[in-house]
Design a protein around this motif. Structure first.
Motif, mmCIF file in Angstrom:
data_model
loop_
_atom_site.group_PDB
_atom_site.id
_atom_site.type_symbol
_atom_site.label_atom_id
_atom_site.label_comp_id
_atom_site.label_asym_id
_atom_site.label_seq_id
_atom_site.Cartn_x
_atom_site.Cartn_y
_atom_site.Cartn_z
ATOM 1 N N LEU A 1 0.817 -1.212 0.000
ATOM 2 C CA LEU A 1 0.000 0.000 0.000
ATOM 3 C C LEU A 1 0.850 1.260 0.000
ATOM 4 C CD1 LEU A 1 -2.729 -1.029 2.594
ATOM 5 C CD2 LEU A 1 -2.908 -1.004 0.096
ATOM 6 N N GLY A 2 2.156 1.125 0.243
ATOM 7 C CA GLY A 2 3.008 2.304 0.259
ATOM 8 C C GLY A 2 4.457 1.928 0.079
ATOM 9 N N TYR A 3 5.248 2.912 -0.308
ATOM 10 C CA TYR A 3 6.651 2.662 -0.614
ATOM 11 C C TYR A 3 7.450 3.945 -0.375
ATOM 12 C CZ TYR A 3 10.850 2.309 -3.540
ATOM 13 O OH TYR A 3 12.140 2.326 -3.991
ATOM 14 N N VAL A 4 8.720 3.804 0.032
ATOM 15 C CA VAL A 4 9.651 4.928 0.075
ATOM 16 C C VAL A 4 11.054 4.385 -0.183
ATOM 17 C CG1 VAL A 4 10.103 4.815 2.571
ATOM 18 C CG2 VAL A 4 10.300 7.011 1.363
ATOM 19 N N ARG A 5 11.913 5.238 -0.751
ATOM 20 C CA ARG A 5 13.286 4.833 -1.081
ATOM 21 C C ARG A 5 14.274 5.701 -0.298
ATOM 22 N NH1 ARG A 5 14.479 5.604 -7.164
ATOM 23 N NH2 ARG A 5 14.468 7.792 -6.542
ATOM 24 N N LEU A 6 15.355 5.079 0.136
ATOM 25 C CA LEU A 6 16.419 5.785 0.841
ATOM 26 C C LEU A 6 17.734 5.466 0.140
ATOM 27 C CD1 LEU A 6 17.302 7.504 3.309
ATOM 28 C CD2 LEU A 6 17.664 5.348 4.531
ATOM 29 N N SER A 7 18.375 6.507 -0.386
ATOM 30 C CA SER A 7 19.642 6.319 -1.097
ATOM 31 C C SER A 7 20.803 6.764 -0.224
ATOM 32 C CB SER A 7 19.644 7.120 -2.406
ATOM 33 O OG SER A 7 18.585 6.676 -3.246
ATOM 34 N N THR A 8 21.890 6.003 -0.284
ATOM 35 C CA THR A 8 23.056 6.264 0.553
ATOM 36 C C THR A 8 24.121 7.011 -0.256
ATOM 37 O OG1 THR A 8 24.061 4.152 -0.030
ATOM 38 C CG2 THR A 8 22.556 4.173 1.859
ATOM 39 N N PRO A 9 25.143 7.558 0.418
ATOM 40 C CA PRO A 9 26.168 8.326 -0.303
ATOM 41 C C PRO A 9 26.882 7.544 -1.391
ATOM 42 C CG PRO A 9 26.294 8.774 2.046
ATOM 43 C CD PRO A 9 25.321 7.645 1.880
ATOM 44 N N GLU A 10 26.882 6.200 -1.302
ATOM 45 C CA GLU A 10 27.563 5.402 -2.331
ATOM 46 C C GLU A 10 27.006 5.660 -3.727
ATOM 47 O OE1 GLU A 10 28.438 3.490 1.529
ATOM 48 O OE2 GLU A 10 26.658 4.365 0.587
ATOM 49 N N THR A 11 25.738 6.038 -3.817
ATOM 50 C CA THR A 11 25.139 6.330 -5.134
ATOM 51 C C THR A 11 24.829 7.823 -5.269
ATOM 52 O OG1 THR A 11 22.941 5.795 -4.248
ATOM 53 C CG2 THR A 11 24.133 4.032 -5.363
ATOM 54 N N GLY A 12 25.585 8.649 -4.523
ATOM 55 C CA GLY A 12 25.328 10.090 -4.506
ATOM 56 C C GLY A 12 25.402 10.764 -5.858
ATOM 57 N N GLU A 13 26.197 10.216 -6.769
ATOM 58 C CA GLU A 13 26.298 10.802 -8.109
ATOM 59 C C GLU A 13 24.963 10.735 -8.854
ATOM 60 O OE1 GLU A 13 28.948 12.318 -9.549
ATOM 61 O OE2 GLU A 13 30.061 12.139 -7.673
ATOM 62 N N LEU A 14 24.076 9.832 -8.405
ATOM 63 C CA LEU A 14 22.796 9.653 -9.094
ATOM 64 C C LEU A 14 21.626 10.328 -8.370
ATOM 65 C CD1 LEU A 14 23.128 5.835 -9.924
ATOM 66 C CD2 LEU A 14 23.560 7.765 -11.464
ATOM 67 N N PHE A 15 21.883 10.992 -7.262
ATOM 68 C CA PHE A 15 20.797 11.583 -6.480
ATOM 69 C C PHE A 15 19.916 12.483 -7.354
ATOM 70 C CE2 PHE A 15 22.509 11.536 -1.813
ATOM 71 C CZ PHE A 15 22.547 10.148 -1.864
#
Length: 625
Positions: free
Chosen positions: A81-95
């Motif tokens: 029913l719901g979703y959220v994403r958390l990105s870490t600094p390892e993929t910071g170039e793609l933020f």
């Protein structure tokens, strides 16, 4: 588990997992996640870019690989029913925020706040099904992502936030702060977007501090291997849950509907009950028991059908598809509890309506093609002032119907008289009621969420400042329709000083007057018709002097023959200026069209324009052979 927004028990089950690009099954899992997100973001047509031409859903982002993903269900193995994403600094170039701001500006922003890229996480793609929004899942998931970031060592969190539905204000409740100068319109989301920053190192958590602290401990237990995430359920085509149908609590009162309107002078604000709040539910029950409800109007079933059809017009050809879409919209909530109940004290009516955003989407659906959704939202964010609610009544109602302005300030000292009924949309039961109160009631019966302030003593030296800049906020456009020369000039003096555009209809020969003080701060008042005359020069005029000044304002050489012949009879055989309902209705249309163009930044220059129906519909103007 307790719903953090309502205090009721709601069992949420969250699965947290990280997807590495090399992990077995990662590509298939990402595809399912993207389909889940895109289906919710599509929102039955609100954001069309998230559905492809073949009818599938797409939200492709490289950032998905290497990020943490959180999926919420009511129970383990249930439908997401719901979703959220958390990105870490390892993929910071793609933020997303890095792409939105540009690499240099992104790093500059972090430095301004004392953070580095290696300690900043990105929070994105918070999406929640309609059925779960009222149950507080958005709050819970947002808190979970913040808690996870803090647990993983984040000193800061950054993310983009939409503004149309108040998502930015939602994030502010958690401690996120908007970054100045980052707001701009993004076509794919059909709304303005801005960047927001959260200082995790400072334990800045806003009003949900205790929830976030508790969830920091839960993060470890929510983490599961990818194989146990149950992603296939995200796109299962399951049957919508059956919904309960029952009569409103006040149905008996509807059958006993009484005559009369129960007018109460000065009452013009409706009362809105949201049954998702216990206090509102109790209040509604008390109201129904009071005997004050004269009529209950519940058309929520028809409104829900309109809602799903307006989002996806193609559904109209399939009654079963419409039925399924309505059931999905309700999400198991009883129809009686869905949306809000609006109580209009002056009429004794209790009306069941869709929630505000959905109600406005349906109510303005037929504007599309002329005023598109992003433009509708921009107009609803503007505040309009209207002075003089006789001719101005037509303007006020046209603005409300067309969605030009979401906030209004209405000023008129006068009460309705029987002789006003030849041109003012009102009834005999309104006689002796203040005109701006009448207009406010009528507008709020079109949209009960409008923000309206009334000035029943009119525009005076004492109320001028409050009208233009006080109360709920400053006026951004003025419609001037009063009869008093002093007020006409004083209002323009203040509008020019504040850079507020002014529009006026003169109710003769379709005269529309536009003064773009927002673009021309030194423009002479009324195009210089009165020379250097100021409002103080007009403070103590005799009736005849007032007539002469008004004729100079509107150009006595251009008035209609009928009005010209009437001037000498005013106060002798005529009680006042002659006016017709057709002219007043035309004035409402002319001022609304001009205001819409001005507020949307479309061409509408200063000037004086005539829409003389007698000339425009003369025999020689016919397009027929």
């Amino acid at each position: 588990m307790r719903d953090v927004s309502t205090g009721t028990e709601v069992p949420w089950h969250v699965s947290a997992f990280r997807l590495g690009p090399e992990e077995a099954g990662a590509a298939e899992s990402v595809a399912l996640i993207r389909e889940l997100r895109a289906r919710i973001l599509f929102d039955r047509g609100r954001r069309p870019d998230f559905r492809t031409a073949d009818g599938s859903y797409a939200d492709d982002q490289d950032l998905d690989f290497g990020a943490w993903h959180f999926i919420a269900r009511r129970k383990a193995g249930g439908r997401p029913l719901g979703y959220v994403r958390l990105s870490t600094p390892e993929t910071g170039e793609l933020f997303q925020t890095r792409a939105y701001l540009g690499a240099d500006r992104y790093e500059e922003v972090l430095r301004e706040y004392g953070f580095g890229a290696a300690e900043t996480f990105e929070h994105s793609r918070l999406v929640v099904e309609h059925r779960a929004r009222k149950l507080g899942l958005g709050v819970y998931l947002n808190a979970f992502a913040i808690a996870a970031a803090r647990r993983l060592g984040a000193k800061a969190m950054i993310g983009t936030s939409g503004t149309a539905d108040g998502q930015d204000r939602f994030h502010e409740r958690f401690g996120f702060r908007p970054l100045p100068g980052t707001r701009r319109y993004v076509e794919r989301y059909t709304e303005d977007v801005l960047v927001m920053l959260y200082q995790a190192a400072a334990r800045q958590t806003g009003e949900y501090a205790d929830v976030i602290e508790r969830l920091e401990e839960d993060f470890e237990y929510a983490t599961v291997p990818l194989q146990q995430a149950g992603l296939a359920a995200a796109v299962d085509a399951c049957e919508p849950a059956a919904t309960e149908t029952r009569l409103p609590v006040g149905a008996a009162a509807a059958r006993r509907a009484l005559d009369g309107t129960g007018e109460a002078d000065g009452v013009w604000r409706p009362v809105i009950f949201d049954l998702g709040r216990e206090a509102d539910r109790n209040g509604l029950e008390e109201l129904l028991a009071s005997g004050e409800v004269r009529q209950v109007l519940d058309t929520i079933d028809e409104q829900l059908i309109e809602l799903v059809n307006s989002r996806e017009p193609a559904l109209r050809s399939s009654p079963r598809s419409v039925e399924r879409a309505v059931a999905e919209q309700l999400g198991g909530v009883p129809a009686h509890d869905y949306g809000v109940w609006v109580w209009y004290p002056w009429s004794g009516r209790l009306v069941h309506l869709l929630p505000r955003g959905e109600f406005r989407l349906v109510r303005t659906d037929r504007n599309r093609g002329r005023i598109e959704r992003p433009e509708q939202r921009r107009l609803l964010g503007r505040r309009v002032g209207i002075i003089g609610l006789s001719v101005g009544n037509s303007a006020a109602l046209t603005f409300a119907m067309e969605g030009i302005g979401g906030a209004f300030k209405l000023a008129d000292f006068d009460a309705l008289s029987v002789s006003n009924l030849n041109r003012l949309r009102a009834g005999v039961h309104h006689v002796s009621l203040n005109k701006c109160v009448i207009a406010a009631r009528q507008m709020l019966e079109i949209d009960p969420w409008l923000d309206i302030e009334v000035f029943p003593s009119g525009l005076t030296d004492e109320t001028m400042e409050e009208f233009f800049t006080g109360g709920g906020g400053p006026v951004e456009l003025l419609v001037e329709e009063c009869d008093t020369p002093y007020v006409k000039i004083a209002a323009r003096e203040r509008a020019r000083a504040l850079g507020i555009p002014v529009v006026m209809d003169a109710n003769d020969r379709g005269l529309l007057d536009v003064e773009r003080f927002d673009l021309e701060p030194d423009r002479p008042l009324l195009h210089g018709r009165l020379g250097d005359t100021t409002s103080r020069d007009l403070a103590d005029l005799t009736p005849q002097e007032a007539v002469d000044v008004i004729l100079t304002m509107v150009d006595r050489e251009r008035i209609s023959p009928e009005l010209s012949a009437s001037i000498s009879r005013i106060g002798v055989t005529l009680s006042s200026w002659p006016q017709l309902a057709s002219g007043v209705a035309l004035g409402g249309a002319l001022t609304a069209d001009a205001a819409r163009r001005i507020l949307l930044g479309l061409p509408r220059p200063s000037g004086r324009f005539y829409t003389d129906l007698e000339l425009l519909t003369a025999a020689d103007r016919s397009t027929l052979a």
